[in-house]
Design an enzyme around this catalytic site. Structure first.
Site, PDB file in Angstrom:
ATOM      1  N   ARG A 178      23.584   8.565 -10.414  1.00 15.56           N
ATOM      2  CA  ARG A 178      22.523   9.525 -10.739  1.00 15.56           C
ATOM      3  C   ARG A 178      22.727  10.101 -12.147  1.00 15.56           C
ATOM      4  NH1 ARG A 178      20.473  15.056  -7.575  1.00 15.56           N
ATOM      5  NH2 ARG A 178      19.317  15.858  -9.372  1.00 15.56           N
ATOM      6  N   ASN A 236      15.414   9.030  -1.696  1.00 14.49           N
ATOM      7  CA  ASN A 236      14.488   8.988  -2.830  1.00 14.49           C
ATOM      8  C   ASN A 236      14.717   7.737  -3.671  1.00 14.49           C
ATOM      9  OD1 ASN A 236      12.853  11.314  -2.646  1.00 14.49           O
ATOM     10  ND2 ASN A 236      14.576  12.608  -3.240  1.00 14.49           N
ATOM     11  N   CYS A 241       9.705  14.019   3.116  1.00 11.78           N
ATOM     12  CA  CYS A 241      10.137  14.810   1.974  1.00 11.78           C
ATOM     13  C   CYS A 241      10.047  16.283   2.353  1.00 11.78           C
ATOM     14  CB  CYS A 241       9.254  14.515   0.767  1.00 11.78           C
ATOM     15  SG  CYS A 241       9.685  15.430  -0.727  1.00 11.78           S
ATOM     16  N   HIS A 278       6.196  13.126  -4.332  1.00 16.78           N
ATOM     17  CA  HIS A 278       6.452  13.791  -5.610  1.00 16.78           C
ATOM     18  C   HIS A 278       5.254  13.678  -6.551  1.00 16.78           C
ATOM     19  CE1 HIS A 278      11.128  13.733  -5.101  1.00 16.78           C
ATOM     20  NE2 HIS A 278      10.484  14.353  -4.120  1.00 16.78           N
ATOM     21  N   TYR A 320       6.899  18.705  -9.086  1.00 17.57           N
ATOM     22  CA  TYR A 320       7.208  17.510  -9.869  1.00 17.57           C
ATOM     23  C   TYR A 320       6.112  17.164 -10.871  1.00 17.57           C
ATOM     24  CZ  TYR A 320      11.259  16.508  -6.949  1.00 17.57           C
ATOM     25  OH  TYR A 320      12.475  16.575  -6.331  1.00 17.57           O
TER      26      TYR A 320
END
Length: 443
Positions: A96, A150, A172, A202, A256
């Protein structure tokens, strides 16, 4: 279903697991889980042990007859499961960090589920989830796969198009988080508030907001326009919206959307964080280390409040509510990632969308909303095309499809930079991208 429910959580060593366990304990009367299997890989063995022992202490303290099993053997866990939840991070947090830092290096937004970072998280994850889908079809064909991994929209898209197991739902915590936040800002009980959600993961919009069946959309748009009352999440900077823009948009954006409507502002902030070494992934790494130190404490037998800083507010509610509603044939409405089947008429029927659904024992049934407003339809279409091409690249290992997916994402600034960034990210992540072969980059 048999009386005792067997749930399998793949990625069981996650720091989020205690919240899920807490949710199951609270709902034991309506959702009698007899076995919870926490599964991880060799690299996650230590975290699995720490989290698993905390889960056992939580169950013992609560006095519920739920057995906690810890294993690295996925097939053993999947045998006879009723529900399987997935909360994986292929490449762990070190991947990440690369997903976020490398795009910023090229002057683009770095984020784990959006843009170039989201593409690479998806390409690492989708092949693993497709393998799990195949295993479920063999070991527990009647089980529901509840995915939290995700980028959930892209992942659900891939599993619906290429997976072996049809009973897939993406979940989510953003819609339930938005509902809880707006109820608080409106000063009403959450049970009285309803939001008509539609879009993609998102990339979901609130088309209308109702209290006791009466629209309060205008009031909510005023709230969204107020810089002192922002609806955001811990992992996204709460930059205020331009009031005239929000009112003219006419629908409720999700946090988002700041990456797309406020790209320059977000990038400026990320560049500052990049220079100081405090990008979100590095903050999360520090939080993770602190959480696992807490989890090690053998006197701890509840979910610690510090977990809320991790960014997963209402995660267990989203997870457990869905499982309970399927098990109990509740017929309530939840916002989920499912096969469109015409719910959003200007998106393909076979694609994954995030919409309100009626949840039954036969699974979620999407509620039709017709066409999206013209003000938001174009961006949703662009992100859906990105998800579809990215899913194809993930499955085929096609360099050209990966480059196409990256370039058509609105957070990527040019085809030249897209190729440079793609080559570097393919090299950095090659350990987790076997589908691209040994020669992963084109020079």
């Amino acid at each position: 279903m048999k009386k005792g429910i067997k749930i399998v959580t793949i990625g069981g060593g996650s720091s989020y697991t205690p919240e899920f366990v807490e949710g199951l304990i609270k709902r034991y009367d309506e959702l009698p889980v007899s076995e919870l299997w926490l599964v991880d890989i060799e690299e996650g063995r230590e975290k699995l042990s720490i989290v698993g022992n905390l889960a056992k202490r939580m169950v013992e303290k609560a006095g519920v007859p739920m057995e906690i099993h810890l294993t690295l053997d996925r097939l053993e866990a999947l045998s006879g499961a009723d529900f399987v939840t997935t909360q994986m991070r292929v490449g762990q947090l070190k991947a990440r960090i690369q997903d976020e830092r490398l795009p910023i290096k090229y002057g683009m937004i770095g984020q784990e589920t959006n843009g170039a970072g989201g593409l690479f998280k998806g390409m690492r994850t989708i092949p693993v989830l497709l393998e799990i889908s195949k295993e479920m079809q063999e070991m527990c064909p009647d089980a529901w796969l509840i995915n939290f991994t995700n980028p959930a929209g892209m992942v659900t898209e891939a599993m619906l198009r290429y997976g072996s197991h049809p009973k897939v739902v993406g979940v989510c915590n953003l819609p339930i988080n938005t509902r809880m936040t707006l109820a608080r800002l409106l000063g009403v009980e959450v049970e009285r508030l309803h939001i008509d959600f539609a879009g993609l993961n998102h990339m979901v919009y609130g088309l209308d907001v109702l209290v006791d069946g009466e629209t309060v959309l205008g009031e909510v748009l005023d709230i969204m326009s107020d810089s002192k009352r922002q609806v955001s999440m811990r992992n996204i900077a709460p930059l205020p919206w331009e009031p005239e823009f929000i009112r003219s948009l006419g629908v409720i954006p999700c946090p988002y959307h700041r990456y797309y409507y406020k790209t320059g502002d977000i990038l400026e902030k990320q560049l500052e964080e990049f220079q100081s070494g405090t990008i979100r992934a590095e903050v999360v790494q520090k939080l993770e280390n602190e959480l696992f130190e807490l989890y090690r404490d053998e006197s701890l037998a509840v979910k610690p409040p510090q977990l809320e800083e991790r960014g997963g507010a209402y995660y267990s509610d989203a997870a457990c509510n869905l499982i309970s509603s399927i098990y109990n044939d509740s017929g309530d409405i939840q916002t989920l990632n499912v096969r469109n089947d015409g719910a959003i008429s200007d998106l393909p029927k076979e694609s994954a969308v995030e919409v309100n659904c009626v949840v039954t024992k036969g699974g979620p049934k999407p509620i039709a909303i017709g066409e999206l407003p013209v003000s938001v339809s174009g961006l949703v279409q662009q992100i859906k095309s990105f998800e579809r091409v990215a899913a194809e690249a993930s499955v085929t290992g096609s360099y050209e499809k990966a480059l196409l997916a990256m370039t058509i994402n609105p957070l990527v600034t040019s085809d030249v930079k897209a190729k440079q960034l793609l080559d570097e990210m393919l090299e950095v992540h090659k350990e987790y991208l076997p589908q691209f072969g040994e020669r992963v980059t084109h020079k």
